[in-house]
Enzyme design. Sequence first.
Site, mmCIF file in Angstrom:
data_model
loop_
_atom_site.group_PDB
_atom_site.id
_atom_site.type_symbol
_atom_site.label_atom_id
_atom_site.label_comp_id
_atom_site.label_asym_id
_atom_site.label_seq_id
_atom_site.Cartn_x
_atom_site.Cartn_y
_atom_site.Cartn_z
ATOM 1 N N LYS A 82 0.836 -1.211 0.000
ATOM 2 C CA LYS A 82 0.000 0.000 0.000
ATOM 3 C C LYS A 82 0.873 1.264 0.000
ATOM 4 O O LYS A 82 0.541 2.271 -0.624
ATOM 5 C CB LYS A 82 -0.888 -0.027 1.250
ATOM 6 C CG LYS A 82 -2.154 0.775 1.099
ATOM 7 C CD LYS A 82 -3.171 0.403 2.153
ATOM 8 C CE LYS A 82 -2.878 1.141 3.440
ATOM 9 N NZ LYS A 82 -3.819 0.833 4.523
ATOM 10 N N LYS B 122 16.420 -10.180 -34.592
ATOM 11 C CA LYS B 122 15.630 -8.987 -34.942
ATOM 12 C C LYS B 122 14.754 -9.319 -36.143
ATOM 13 O O LYS B 122 15.120 -10.190 -36.950
ATOM 14 C CB LYS B 122 16.557 -7.812 -35.268
ATOM 15 C CG LYS B 122 17.234 -7.226 -34.037
ATOM 16 C CD LYS B 122 16.273 -6.440 -33.166
ATOM 17 C CE LYS B 122 16.723 -6.428 -31.730
ATOM 18 N NZ LYS B 122 15.819 -5.783 -30.803
ATOM 19 N N GLY C 84 20.575 -4.697 -33.153
ATOM 20 C CA GLY C 84 20.858 -3.826 -34.298
ATOM 21 C C GLY C 84 22.354 -3.678 -34.545
ATOM 22 O O GLY C 84 22.787 -3.564 -35.699
ATOM 23 N N LYS D 64 19.677 -14.776 -28.252
ATOM 24 C CA LYS D 64 18.373 -14.764 -27.570
ATOM 25 C C LYS D 64 17.267 -14.398 -28.543
ATOM 26 O O LYS D 64 17.471 -13.598 -29.446
ATOM 27 C CB LYS D 64 18.397 -13.817 -26.355
ATOM 28 C CG LYS D 64 18.168 -12.362 -26.673
ATOM 29 C CD LYS D 64 17.701 -11.611 -25.449
ATOM 30 C CE LYS D 64 17.247 -10.188 -25.752
ATOM 31 N NZ LYS D 64 15.973 -10.099 -26.490
HETATM 32 C C1 1AE Z 1 17.224 -3.644 -22.626
HETATM 33 C C2 1AE Z 1 16.798 -4.787 -23.524
HETATM 34 C C3 1AE Z 1 17.399 -4.703 -24.895
HETATM 35 C C4 1AE Z 1 16.761 -5.639 -25.881
HETATM 36 O O1 1AE Z 1 16.044 -6.549 -25.524
HETATM 37 C C5 1AE Z 1 16.972 -5.442 -27.287
HETATM 38 O O2 1AE Z 1 16.186 -6.146 -28.098
HETATM 39 C C6 1AE Z 1 17.917 -4.601 -27.805
HETATM 40 O O3 1AE Z 1 18.081 -4.509 -29.141
HETATM 41 P P1 1AE Z 1 19.137 -3.544 -29.792
HETATM 42 O O4 1AE Z 1 20.526 -4.055 -29.438
HETATM 43 O O5 1AE Z 1 18.924 -2.172 -29.235
HETATM 44 O O6 1AE Z 1 18.886 -3.619 -31.262
#
Ligand code: 1AE
Length: 410
Positions: free
Chosen positions: A95, A144, A357, A170
């Site tokens: 709380k 990505k 990236g 990852k």
């Molecule tokens: C703080 C977490 C960063 C993350 O998960 C991520 O996908 C970063 O990607 P980039 O290295 O900024 O492309």
Amino acid sequence: MSQVCVATYRSYDDRADFHKKALSIAVGLTVGSWTDLPEAQKAEMEKHLGKVLSVDVYEPANHAPGERYADIRIAYPDINFSRDLPALLVTVFGKLSMDGRIKLLDLDVSESFVSAFPGPKFGLEGVRGLLGVHDRPLLMSIFKSVVGHDLTNLQEQFYKQALGGVDLIKDDEILFENPLTPLEKRVEACMEAARKAEVETGQKLLYAVNLTGPTSQLAVNARKAIDAGANALLFNALAYGYDVLHELSSDPTINVPIAAHPALAGAIYPSPQYGISASLLLGKLMRLAGADLVLFPSPYGSVVMPKEENLAVKDALLSPLHGLRASFPVPSAGIHPGLVPLILKDFGSDVVVNAGGGIHGHSMGTAAGGQAFRQAISATLNGTPLQEAAYAPGNEALQAAIQSWGIKDA
Ligand code: 1AE
């Protein structure tokens, strides 16, 4: 003194009597009322009563409105809460977290409380052991552009990342269960690519597959992923809660490292006046809950956390904590090879350099992206400035990375 958990708060108020406020927290979050109790009952309740340990008021002359605050330390008897993180957190900041401008800075948990937590099953040394890498920082790559892509695309992307010499890959945290790349098929495809790359690089690799779905299915999904060959897991810990992470990490059948992603952390730690400090949120509590690796923003990249806070997260993951293994710090977001000297200066060798990236965006391709990082890490460990290392024969990938992103001075 019996076992206690000591909470440190920063409370902002322009006029409050902070000593009175501290007392009202200590009593209000434990026995409820004190002065009105009959003496016999006071003796009975004493062992449950919170105690104010210190109140340090910061009230500089001519301070602007909103700047007056106090750091308050309160000891909560362990006897008041069960040995789990929800009980602890609700006791010390349930709380209270909604009651004005107050931030929870730290929790010193007792040895007896920590004894209920195995902590990271592998931890920093265990992860190094699985990879057989003990003499340098590790390198992690992040998938990505994976949403909407199929298994062939994913496998290709994995292979290119692996060829770059990364130690861990990852999943993107936004990749959930989906018909194009379902969990088990994804693991099989990626681990096949890992084996193929290992023939070329001679390097072991951990693939942290994103563990998602309803809480009731997480352990089942984790075991499915492991049976399909997964050798690590990624987990959006804050979206589920620490206790869920604890359940997974302490399950003996989930015998692979767990990397905790910080998604949602920005809703909790950045304000100086509200929420929970980054070192507690992403450091101590993640470690207690059993994260083997913890991702968090760095002071240098695209999502910036102030350096002091950042180093406090690192310390919380690495410093002695009643015998728990250390968790691997993974400063992340917007990381490129030109930042490696800064990362190693601040974190030393026990760090995972992590980029998405900064690997896929390399002008010579994804594999070169990983190689550029490995070259930057080697050069920095050898004490060679990146400006110089970039022009060494064989370091063309590093040279191209620096041409694209530059170097941030250490
Ligand atoms: C703080 C977490 C960063 C993350 O998960 C991520 O996908 C970063 O990607 P980039 O290295 O900024 O492309």
